[in-house]
Write an enzyme that holds these catalytic residues in place. Sequence first.
Site: not given
Length: 424
Positions: A121, A124, A178
């Site tokens: 993640s 991102k 997340s």
Amino acid sequence: MRPSASLAALLLAAATAVVPAAPAFAQTAPARAKAETAAEIPCPKPNVAKPKGIPARPVPPADVPANSVVGGDALATHGLIIPAGAKQPPAVTATTWIVADLDTGEVLGACGPHVYQTPASVQKTLLAATVMDKLDPNQTITAVRSDLDIEVNSSAVGIVVGGKYKISTLWLGLLLNSGNDAANALARMAAGGGANGVATTVAAMNAEAQRLGAFQTHAVTPSGLDGKGQFTSAYDLALIARKDFANADFRTYVLTKATQMPAQPQVKQKGFQIQNENKLIFNYPGAMGGKTGFTTVARHSYVGAAQRNGRRLVVTLLGAEAHPQRGWQQGASLLDWGFAQPKGQSVGKLITPEEVAARTETGSADAQPESATAANKAAPGIHAGNGPGATKVMAAGAVALVLAGTPLLLLLTQRRRRRPLTRG
């Protein structure tokens, strides 16, 4: 909602261009010989057993020597690189990491900074770097079924089909909790909200990575959920984080400790609270925020930043295990180590988009940008391999292929794969 004119131009460029998978960077013969023959210093690791049952890591692309020296010849190592005379950094389970100065771009130390890893993640942060300043945070959007097209058991902030959310709320859901569903919604809207919006934004993410000089980064999903051919490096993440932390909205989002997801009466969903999963902001004096990440394939990843005594440092780490320290704790230990280093000591530099653009325009394989010359003076004694030595820092940029006067960029499209992952 239609994307802004500037975003439309970016997406059009991404959709009509082709980028070389391995940018043509110059490397001096001595640097190449040094990288190939020097004995690597093992990175400090805690004496703990690895968890059992971990899936096999994806096979990374072959190392490209020119990419391995982006930011400095000394960074072309899979081992440890720190300034000569510097205290040994803490032992962490992270496979690779880097500590750098957000303001000067100096790399204070690293372990395998250009080694390919899978991002989870922390990818991102690339989505944020690509489209955050292109989306109106006050715009309200309606969630659609495709926004919820995420892996089973992966992290979601809990948006619902037909729900109405401000863009700012989706950014909070992305960066605090997340949310892979929030990533899909933001990517879709950044490209105008159409059926191909996510794929188009992923292509724009890859174009932005190239613009920043993050040449080992290839996004396949906007969220960081694992996909074939998806890689990044600790160095690349530092470049991306440097752009993110220059954005006031990003800094506000990642320092938010908790927020409320709005009720959706039209679908009979009550509002609920989400909290920031990055414990650095609760426990580390001067914390500026960051992003956590985990998938069963990528393991733990982390990006974090903090400020102390007029310095702002960022740490990125990949391929970590949560025992004996969680990712943010490993980041905190490396930040402590970085703040203890004297100002001006470095082992390389974070290149700038201007340096990348200059190389692209000139096609020069020999000229060094001014920042590289400054870095040479600032870091006269660093050690890589088996002993101290002077290092020439090369803040190199890509040499674009040209056809009919138009730079060719590689259109990297999104490919989805279903895997049983526990996070994202």
